[in-house]
Structures are given as structure tokens and as C-alpha cells.
Scaffold this motif. Sequence first.
Motif, PDB file in Angstrom:
ATOM      1  N   ALA A 105      -1.731   5.752 -11.052  1.00 20.52           N
ATOM      2  CA  ALA A 105      -3.113   6.224 -11.186  1.00 20.52           C
ATOM      3  C   ALA A 105      -3.416   6.623 -12.624  1.00 20.52           C
ATOM      4  O   ALA A 105      -2.632   7.342 -13.260  1.00 20.52           O
ATOM      5  CB  ALA A 105      -3.346   7.412 -10.258  1.00 20.52           C
ATOM      6  N   PRO A 106      -4.545   6.182 -13.163  1.00 18.88           N
ATOM      7  CA  PRO A 106      -4.910   6.563 -14.537  1.00 18.88           C
ATOM      8  C   PRO A 106      -5.376   8.008 -14.669  1.00 18.88           C
ATOM      9  O   PRO A 106      -5.494   8.520 -15.780  1.00 18.88           O
ATOM     10  CB  PRO A 106      -6.049   5.589 -14.873  1.00 18.88           C
ATOM     11  N   GLN A 107      -5.646   8.675 -13.530  1.00 15.51           N
ATOM     12  CA  GLN A 107      -6.142  10.048 -13.582  1.00 15.51           C
ATOM     13  C   GLN A 107      -5.543  10.845 -12.426  1.00 15.51           C
ATOM     14  O   GLN A 107      -5.257  10.289 -11.358  1.00 15.51           O
ATOM     15  CB  GLN A 107      -7.678  10.055 -13.470  1.00 15.51           C
ATOM     16  N   ASN A 108      -5.325  12.130 -12.644  1.00 16.43           N
ATOM     17  CA  ASN A 108      -4.875  13.008 -11.562  1.00 16.43           C
ATOM     18  C   ASN A 108      -6.109  13.572 -10.856  1.00 16.43           C
ATOM     19  O   ASN A 108      -6.815  14.409 -11.424  1.00 16.43           O
ATOM     20  CB  ASN A 108      -4.025  14.144 -12.126  1.00 16.43           C
ATOM     21  N   PRO A 109      -6.401  13.141  -9.637  1.00 19.17           N
ATOM     22  CA  PRO A 109      -7.643  13.577  -8.976  1.00 19.17           C
ATOM     23  C   PRO A 109      -7.636  15.044  -8.568  1.00 19.17           C
ATOM     24  O   PRO A 109      -8.655  15.568  -8.135  1.00 19.17           O
ATOM     25  CB  PRO A 109      -7.719  12.663  -7.744  1.00 19.17           C
ATOM     26  N   PHE A 110      -6.489  15.728  -8.701  1.00 18.83           N
ATOM     27  CA  PHE A 110      -6.421  17.150  -8.396  1.00 18.83           C
ATOM     28  C   PHE A 110      -6.720  18.013  -9.626  1.00 18.83           C
ATOM     29  O   PHE A 110      -6.928  19.215  -9.500  1.00 18.83           O
ATOM     30  CB  PHE A 110      -5.032  17.527  -7.854  1.00 18.83           C
ATOM     31  N   VAL A 162       0.837  -1.206   0.000  1.00 17.53           N
ATOM     32  CA  VAL A 162       0.000   0.000   0.000  1.00 17.53           C
ATOM     33  C   VAL A 162       0.869   1.251   0.000  1.00 17.53           C
ATOM     34  O   VAL A 162       0.603   2.221  -0.728  1.00 17.53           O
ATOM     35  CB  VAL A 162      -0.947  -0.008   1.221  1.00 17.53           C
ATOM     36  N   ALA A 163       1.936   1.237   0.821  1.00 17.28           N
ATOM     37  CA  ALA A 163       2.832   2.393   0.886  1.00 17.28           C
ATOM     38  C   ALA A 163       3.527   2.639  -0.452  1.00 17.28           C
ATOM     39  O   ALA A 163       3.651   3.789  -0.903  1.00 17.28           O
ATOM     40  CB  ALA A 163       3.866   2.198   1.995  1.00 17.28           C
ATOM     41  N   LEU A 164       3.971   1.569  -1.110  1.00 16.20           N
ATOM     42  CA  LEU A 164       4.621   1.719  -2.412  1.00 16.20           C
ATOM     43  C   LEU A 164       3.641   2.228  -3.472  1.00 16.20           C
ATOM     44  O   LEU A 164       3.977   3.092  -4.297  1.00 16.20           O
ATOM     45  CB  LEU A 164       5.229   0.387  -2.851  1.00 16.20           C
ATOM     46  N   ALA A 165       2.418   1.683  -3.447  1.00 15.75           N
ATOM     47  CA  ALA A 165       1.409   2.140  -4.410  1.00 15.75           C
ATOM     48  C   ALA A 165       1.085   3.613  -4.194  1.00 15.75           C
ATOM     49  O   ALA A 165       0.929   4.379  -5.158  1.00 15.75           O
ATOM     50  CB  ALA A 165       0.147   1.291  -4.269  1.00 15.75           C
ATOM     51  N   ALA A 166       0.998   4.022  -2.929  1.00 18.91           N
ATOM     52  CA  ALA A 166       0.721   5.430  -2.637  1.00 18.91           C
ATOM     53  C   ALA A 166       1.892   6.311  -3.053  1.00 18.91           C
ATOM     54  O   ALA A 166       1.699   7.408  -3.591  1.00 18.91           O
ATOM     55  CB  ALA A 166       0.423   5.600  -1.146  1.00 18.91           C
ATOM     56  N   LEU A 167       3.113   5.831  -2.810  1.00 13.35           N
ATOM     57  CA  LEU A 167       4.300   6.610  -3.157  1.00 13.35           C
ATOM     58  C   LEU A 167       4.397   6.849  -4.659  1.00 13.35           C
ATOM     59  O   LEU A 167       4.738   7.945  -5.114  1.00 13.35           O
ATOM     60  CB  LEU A 167       5.554   5.897  -2.653  1.00 13.35           C
ATOM     61  N   PHE A 168       4.077   5.812  -5.429  1.00 12.62           N
ATOM     62  CA  PHE A 168       4.184   5.915  -6.888  1.00 12.62           C
ATOM     63  C   PHE A 168       2.823   6.169  -7.545  1.00 12.62           C
ATOM     64  O   PHE A 168       2.617   5.820  -8.711  1.00 12.62           O
ATOM     65  CB  PHE A 168       4.801   4.639  -7.454  1.00 12.62           C
ATOM     66  N   ALA A 169       1.910   6.791  -6.786  1.00 11.86           N
ATOM     67  CA  ALA A 169       0.574   7.075  -7.311  1.00 11.86           C
ATOM     68  C   ALA A 169       0.594   7.852  -8.625  1.00 11.86           C
ATOM     69  O   ALA A 169      -0.194   7.549  -9.534  1.00 11.86           O
ATOM     70  CB  ALA A 169      -0.240   7.825  -6.258  1.00 11.86           C
ATOM     71  N   PRO A 170       1.475   8.850  -8.799  1.00 10.82           N
ATOM     72  CA  PRO A 170       1.464   9.578 -10.085  1.00 10.82           C
ATOM     73  C   PRO A 170       1.763   8.702 -11.288  1.00 10.82           C
ATOM     74  O   PRO A 170       1.364   9.040 -12.413  1.00 10.82           O
ATOM     75  CB  PRO A 170       2.563  10.637  -9.890  1.00 10.82           C
ATOM     76  N   PHE A 171       2.458   7.581 -11.068  1.00 11.57           N
ATOM     77  CA  PHE A 171       2.804   6.694 -12.181  1.00 11.57           C
ATOM     78  C   PHE A 171       1.793   5.558 -12.344  1.00 11.57           C
ATOM     79  O   PHE A 171       1.735   4.932 -13.403  1.00 11.57           O
ATOM     80  CB  PHE A 171       4.195   6.101 -11.961  1.00 11.57           C
ATOM     81  N   SER A 174      -7.881   6.168  -8.598  1.00 12.70           N
ATOM     82  CA  SER A 174      -6.852   7.217  -8.531  1.00 12.70           C
ATOM     83  C   SER A 174      -6.981   8.012  -7.241  1.00 12.70           C
ATOM     84  O   SER A 174      -5.976   8.328  -6.577  1.00 12.70           O
ATOM     85  CB  SER A 174      -6.976   8.155  -9.736  1.00 12.70           C
ATOM     86  N   ALA A 175      -8.214   8.354  -6.875  1.00  5.91           N
ATOM     87  CA  ALA A 175      -8.434   9.135  -5.662  1.00  5.91           C
ATOM     88  C   ALA A 175      -7.992   8.366  -4.422  1.00  5.91           C
ATOM     89  O   ALA A 175      -7.421   8.947  -3.486  1.00  5.91           O
ATOM     90  CB  ALA A 175      -9.908   9.525  -5.548  1.00  5.91           C
ATOM     91  N   ILE A 176      -8.217   7.058  -4.393  1.00  2.00           N
ATOM     92  CA  ILE A 176      -7.797   6.251  -3.239  1.00  2.00           C
ATOM     93  C   ILE A 176      -6.277   6.190  -3.154  1.00  2.00           C
ATOM     94  O   ILE A 176      -5.698   6.279  -2.067  1.00  2.00           O
ATOM     95  CB  ILE A 176      -8.407   4.838  -3.326  1.00  2.00           C
TER      96      ILE A 176
END
Length: 306
Positions: free
Chosen positions: A44-49, A33-42, A86-88
Motif C-alpha cells: 500500500a502506498p499509504q497507511n489508511p490508519f 487477494v490473501a497475499l496482497a492483504a497479508l503484505f498490505a503494509p509493504f 490502500s484502504a481496500i
Amino acid sequence: MSAGRSRGALASVRTLALDRPGAALAAMLLGAVALAALFAPFIAPQNPFDLASFDVLDAELPPAWLEGGSRHFLLGADSQGRDLFSAILYGTRISLTVGVLAVAIQAAIGIPLGLIAGYVGGRVDRLIARAADVQLSLSTLMLAIIALALVRAGLGGETLGRFAVPLLVVVIGLAEWPYFARTARAATQVEAAKDHVRAGRALGASDATIVRRHILPNILSPLIVVATTQVAGAIMAEAALSFLGLGLPMTEPSLGTLIRSGYDLIFAGIWWVTVLPGLTLVGVLVAVNVLGDALRDALDPRLTAR
């Protein structure tokens, strides 16, 4: 001596991982979970911001495996048309960041105060102990609600939104330092009475040297356990405050804001907006707590001896 203790602690952790596969599973889950969160920009299919990337026509789409779902939205979409997966990912990164940084502040305040109280004793010990008692008598959520409400009233909601993450980190960090202070104080009192500390004093070592070289390395084990449990508490505090509308704004996804955003929709059958972030939060908290229990068993020689 500290190197030998470190090798012994690592051996205990390795043995405990074999004896308690649940702890190893929790560690792997938390690491993933920590690794997925760390590399979220790579990932996630969408930028939730990025509000421009949302399409209102995608609002409230169900997850891909349900009827009416889209393969482009694995976990569905929220009421804004934002991809929930992506948001998660981004929300978990924010929640973990708040938890880790808040605990770092707690440790930075509590450990030195606990070392001073346990080593010096006397009036200093009583003063720090009373300060910790007063702080613990106040609810963390109550202090956070008051502080964030004052900031919102004084600086406005827009300013609070820009500085929500650092404000949450500081408020939660300042509210729960006594847990580290109490643990460090008790462990320091035990270590200060041992022969090697007395020998260091007799040889003319300064108090700072004794504390840094002979006491602090030997009290790290209980402090590591406290840190793991406090990370879970800080994540839960952030989620609760965001759910109440006093933490992060709705435009910045954290696990708390995501749960809140879908709360009114759950009774209309749109359960995934709240349930899936909620399950993620529960999974992270359970993994952290299980890992903390495992570390306590591994690093406490009395429990290991059994």
C-alpha cells in the motif's frame, strides 16, 4: 489408512482443478487477494490508519484512469482524502481476518460437540441437537446487532471501536457453531457404525482414542467444505454489520465500512468509493464459494465417482 486417504484426496483435488478451470482460477484469485492483504503494509502506498497522511485537497479524487485522476491514487480517494487502493488492501485483510478467526471459533465449538453427540448418542445427542436447533432459529445478524449494541451502550463507542475486531470475531463465531456440529454429528454417526471402529472397541481402545484416530480424520472432508462456506458467511456478516454502523468504526477500513463511507456519495457521481470495495467483496465471496463447491466435488467420493 489416513495417509492413503490424504493422497487420494489430493489426487481428486488435482484432477478436479484440471476438469474445472473455474475452480483453479478462483483458488488463484483468492490466494492473490490473501497475499496482497497479508503484505498490505509493504504494498500500500499509504497507511489508511495514519490520519496525518491524509490531505483534504485529495478528497474524492477519481481513479487514475478517469479524467481528473492522479497517478498517485490508482483507485481514487475517499471523502477524507484517503487512498482507496490502500484502504481496500487493509480492509480486505481485516475482513479475511474476521472471517477466518470467526470460523476457527465455530469449528472449535461445533466439531467437539458434534463428535460427542454422534458418538455418545442418547440424551447427550438430543441435548446438543436441541441446543443447535435453538441457535439456528436465531438470526446471526440479529444476535450480532443485539450484542454489539449492548456493548456500545454499556462501554461506549470508543471502547467498541478499540475492540471491534475481536468482538465481531467472537459474536460471529458463537452464532454459527451449529453448522459444524450438525455436519460432525452426522458424519460421526456414519463412521461409528463401521467395522474398523467396532474392531478398535473390541481390542480395548478407549473412546477418546477411537474418536481421535479413527473417526476425526475420516470426517475432515465435509468439515473442510463447511469451513469454506462459513468463511464467506462470516465475511459477509462483518460487511453487513459494518455497513449498518454496528461493526468496525469508520476510522478502521474494512470492506463493509468502505462501502458505507461512499454510499451517500454514489448519487453525486463519486461511485468509486463504494463500487470498488463492493466489487472486491463480491469477488472474494464468489471465489470462496466456488472453491467450496470444488472441494465438495473433490472430497465427496459419490460425486467423484460420477
